[in-house]
Motif scaffolding. Structure first.
Motif, mmCIF file in Angstrom:
data_model
loop_
_atom_site.group_PDB
_atom_site.id
_atom_site.type_symbol
_atom_site.label_atom_id
_atom_site.label_comp_id
_atom_site.label_asym_id
_atom_site.label_seq_id
_atom_site.Cartn_x
_atom_site.Cartn_y
_atom_site.Cartn_z
ATOM 1 N N GLU A 360 -23.906 8.440 38.223
ATOM 2 C CA GLU A 360 -25.213 7.879 38.620
ATOM 3 C C GLU A 360 -26.346 8.684 37.984
ATOM 4 N N GLN A 361 -26.180 10.004 37.979
ATOM 5 C CA GLN A 361 -27.231 10.853 37.407
ATOM 6 C C GLN A 361 -27.348 10.656 35.897
ATOM 7 N N VAL A 362 -26.215 10.443 35.247
ATOM 8 C CA VAL A 362 -26.219 10.365 33.782
ATOM 9 C C VAL A 362 -26.581 8.968 33.273
ATOM 10 N N PHE A 363 -26.056 7.921 33.923
ATOM 11 C CA PHE A 363 -26.273 6.553 33.411
ATOM 12 C C PHE A 363 -27.353 5.793 34.183
ATOM 13 N N GLY A 364 -27.730 6.325 35.352
ATOM 14 C CA GLY A 364 -28.667 5.593 36.204
ATOM 15 C C GLY A 364 -27.900 4.683 37.160
ATOM 16 N N VAL A 365 -28.384 4.612 38.394
ATOM 17 C CA VAL A 365 -27.688 3.860 39.452
ATOM 18 C C VAL A 365 -27.514 2.389 39.069
ATOM 19 N N LEU A 366 -28.579 1.782 38.533
ATOM 20 C CA LEU A 366 -28.541 0.333 38.266
ATOM 21 C C LEU A 366 -27.545 -0.022 37.166
ATOM 22 N N ARG A 367 -27.579 0.752 36.078
ATOM 23 C CA ARG A 367 -26.676 0.480 34.942
ATOM 24 C C ARG A 367 -25.218 0.597 35.407
ATOM 25 N N LEU A 368 -24.939 1.658 36.162
ATOM 26 C CA LEU A 368 -23.577 1.891 36.637
ATOM 27 C C LEU A 368 -23.140 0.761 37.558
ATOM 28 N N GLN A 369 -24.046 0.383 38.467
ATOM 29 C CA GLN A 369 -23.743 -0.673 39.435
ATOM 30 C C GLN A 369 -23.441 -1.995 38.735
ATOM 31 N N ASP A 370 -24.203 -2.293 37.691
ATOM 32 C CA ASP A 370 -23.984 -3.529 36.919
ATOM 33 C C ASP A 370 -22.571 -3.582 36.357
ATOM 34 N N VAL A 371 -22.149 -2.455 35.772
ATOM 35 C CA VAL A 371 -20.813 -2.404 35.157
ATOM 36 C C VAL A 371 -19.729 -2.537 36.234
ATOM 37 N N PHE A 372 -19.881 -1.777 37.336
ATOM 38 C CA PHE A 372 -18.894 -1.864 38.421
ATOM 39 C C PHE A 372 -18.845 -3.275 39.012
ATOM 40 N N ASP A 373 -20.015 -3.870 39.243
ATOM 41 C CA ASP A 373 -20.056 -5.220 39.835
ATOM 42 C C ASP A 373 -19.330 -6.232 38.953
ATOM 43 N N ALA A 374 -19.573 -6.120 37.630
ATOM 44 C CA ALA A 374 -18.911 -7.045 36.690
ATOM 45 C C ALA A 374 -17.392 -6.847 36.712
ATOM 46 N N CYS A 375 -16.954 -5.573 36.795
ATOM 47 C CA CYS A 375 -15.514 -5.291 36.834
ATOM 48 C C CYS A 375 -14.882 -5.817 38.132
ATOM 49 N N VAL A 376 -15.620 -5.711 39.236
ATOM 50 C CA VAL A 376 -15.117 -6.236 40.518
ATOM 51 C C VAL A 376 -15.050 -7.762 40.441
ATOM 52 N N ARG A 377 -16.121 -8.373 39.908
ATOM 53 C CA ARG A 377 -16.186 -9.838 39.789
ATOM 54 C C ARG A 377 -15.014 -10.365 38.952
ATOM 55 N N ASP A 378 -14.656 -9.632 37.891
ATOM 56 C CA ASP A 378 -13.583 -10.083 36.997
ATOM 57 C C ASP A 378 -12.205 -9.602 37.448
ATOM 58 N N GLY A 379 -12.144 -8.990 38.623
ATOM 59 C CA GLY A 379 -10.846 -8.618 39.202
ATOM 60 C C GLY A 379 -10.193 -7.389 38.582
ATOM 61 N N LEU A 380 -10.987 -6.560 37.857
ATOM 62 C CA LEU A 380 -10.425 -5.366 37.213
ATOM 63 C C LEU A 380 -10.488 -4.149 38.134
ATOM 64 N N LEU A 381 -11.516 -4.116 38.990
ATOM 65 C CA LEU A 381 -11.686 -3.035 39.964
ATOM 66 C C LEU A 381 -11.815 -3.645 41.354
ATOM 67 N N VAL A 382 -11.548 -2.848 42.359
ATOM 68 C CA VAL A 382 -11.744 -3.303 43.735
ATOM 69 C C VAL A 382 -12.541 -2.229 44.485
ATOM 70 N N HIS A 383 -13.390 -2.683 45.413
ATOM 71 C CA HIS A 383 -14.165 -1.782 46.285
ATOM 72 C C HIS A 383 -13.238 -1.082 47.264
ATOM 73 N N VAL A 384 -13.420 0.204 47.497
ATOM 74 C CA VAL A 384 -12.686 0.877 48.577
ATOM 75 C C VAL A 384 -13.664 1.763 49.354
ATOM 76 N N ASP A 385 -13.365 1.972 50.625
ATOM 77 C CA ASP A 385 -14.190 2.887 51.422
ATOM 78 C C ASP A 385 -13.903 4.317 50.984
ATOM 79 N N ALA A 386 -14.947 5.101 50.871
ATOM 80 C CA ALA A 386 -14.768 6.519 50.516
ATOM 81 C C ALA A 386 -15.710 7.333 51.390
ATOM 82 N N ALA A 387 -15.143 7.858 52.453
ATOM 83 C CA ALA A 387 -15.942 8.548 53.469
ATOM 84 C C ALA A 387 -16.798 9.663 52.895
ATOM 85 N N ASN A 388 -16.272 10.355 51.865
ATOM 86 C CA ASN A 388 -17.010 11.527 51.375
ATOM 87 C C ASN A 388 -17.943 11.220 50.215
#
Length: 417
Positions: A360-388
């Motif tokens: 987040e610090q290096v790429f910026g929150v928005l840019r990173l979020q865009d990439v993750f969202d696209a990967c989730v949308r295309d079924g390559l990544l999945v959201h998981v809870d991470a308490a820490n």
């Protein structure tokens, strides 16, 4: 609390050590590794080991091995060295005192005597290149051991008290769905705790590439590879194996600590022909001070990847670490963090909160979020809870993300741009 990922880029001593042994009794048809057929009595092997011992001493003098936790002797066929493998292991263990020491072996050169001696060298883990428990398939791959010998040697390594890992290969000539299930069930019956399963890649320039040049290879088709990998996943998980990396399964805490170093941004030193190293800027600067052929590090490089260019003959003639020639690649912080995301996506565990924070610090929150969202949308990544993690969420690859690994890794690597 998020541990700082940045601290990985500031290490001054490597976490892992890799020693490359390029000798084999016969080159397998599919192999494009840095290895050569060598007679058992070839004096080059002894001289090569002697040179590696000297290079270990040099690395230790520089302080590069003072934090090393794991050692991996790969190849080629390290077991072909016999007593020289034991000597090299003893030398490395005396310097490093590792928590895990792995050696690769082939069934045909892993004698009971060698198994008994390797423990004196501090070796804790044996990784056996079995590939298949079917003799016809083994012949087609150019393996020189039989299925029965492989079974016997895996069992012997286990009886000697080693953590044992087996390599199995799918989508190979003559393999059927049922012969693959047979290999998997033979492996399971041995009761060892680690297996690496990977589809055969037909590499340019190999004997197999020449054999199959103008022929169809339906046995290696992409969907066959995917089917076999999924069949392995189902069969192994049903008997208590957990997949912890795209090609690796382990029972109860028996994952390979050394390999996990590669996927989690730890620095490592590789010695021997074609061996790869990944060093921090500080570690590289220490080496570049004594090895004057190394280029000056650009100010913005936080990580350096090196590959040893010296041929086995040059090493056997006594090449020093200080005169070794390397191929060198410098990575900026953006490249290093993108690379860490890409490598972490090979693992089953969610991307670490520290790495997410750094990203987040290096790429910026928005840019990173865009990439993750696209990967989730295309079924390559999945959201998981991470308490820490700061946001309480992280990501991990899906089965599809692994099967389409290059697509997923490519998107994460593109963050560097």
């Amino acid at each position: 609390v998020v541990d700082s990922w940045q601290s990985k880029y500031n290490q001054t001593a490597t976490s892992a050590l890799y020693l490359h042994i390029p000798f084999c009794s016969q080159k397998c048809f599919y192999c494009d590794f840095s290895s050569w057929s060598t007679r058992q009595d070839d004096s080059r092997m002894k001289n090569y080991v002697k040179a590696l011992k000297h290079q270990l001493d040099e690395a230790a003098q520089l302080g590069l091995l003072s934090a090393t936790k794991t050692v991996y002797m790969g190849g080629g066929t390290p077991s072909l060295l016999g007593q020289d493998a034991v000597d090299l292991a003893q030398h490395a263990s005396a310097i490093v005192n590792p928590v895990e020491f792995s050696i690769e072996a082939n069934p045909d050169s892993l004698s009971d005597d060698l198994l008994a001696s390797l423990t004196t060298g501090g070796v804790t883990r044996v990784s056996l290149g079995v590939q298949s428990f079917n003799d016809i398939e083994l012949k087609k791959l150019g393996r020189i051991h039989s299925a029965d010998l492989a079974y016997d040697r895996v069992f012997a390594a286990k009886e000697h008290g080693y953590d044992v890992s087996v390599d199995l290969m799918c989508a190979i000539p003559e393999q059927t769905e049922s012969s693959w299930e047979f290999s998997l069930s033979r492996f399971i019956s041995l009761g060892v705790n680690h297996v690496s399963v990977y589809p055969l890649t037909i590499e340019d320039g190999t004997a197999l590439a020449k054999q199959t040049q103008d022929k169809d290879t339906p046995w290696n088709a992409y969907d066959v590879q995917a089917d076999r990998m999924q069949a392995a996943s189902k069969t192994l998980q049903a008997v208590g194996f957990e997949r912890y990396e795209v090609a690796s399964y382990a029972r109860a805490q028996k994952s390979c600590k050394h390999n996990k170093m590669y996927w989690t941004g730890e620095s490592y030193l590789g010695l021997g022909t074609s061996a790869a190293s990944m060093l921090t800027a500080a570690e590289y600067d220490v080496l570049a001070k004594v090895n004057t052929s190394l280029p000056k590090r650009p100010q913005n490089a936080v990580r350096v990847r090196l590959v040893v260019l010296d041929a086995p003959r040059k090493i056997a003639e006594g090449a020093s670490l200080f005169s070794t020639e390397f191929d060198v690649e410098f990575l900026t912080q953006r490249e290093a963090v993108a690379e860490d995301l890409m490598l972490h996506a090979r693992l089953m565990e969610p991307i670490s909160p520290a790495l997410l924070d750094e990203s987040e610090q290096v790429f910026g929150v928005l840019r990173l979020q865009d990439v993750f969202d696209a990967c989730v949308r295309d079924g390559l990544l999945v959201h998981v809870d991470a308490a820490n993690s700061r946001t309480g969420t992280s990501y991990k690859p899906t089965e599809k993300g692994w099967l389409l690994g290059n697509e997923l890794y490519g998107r994460l690597w593109d963050l560097r741009l």
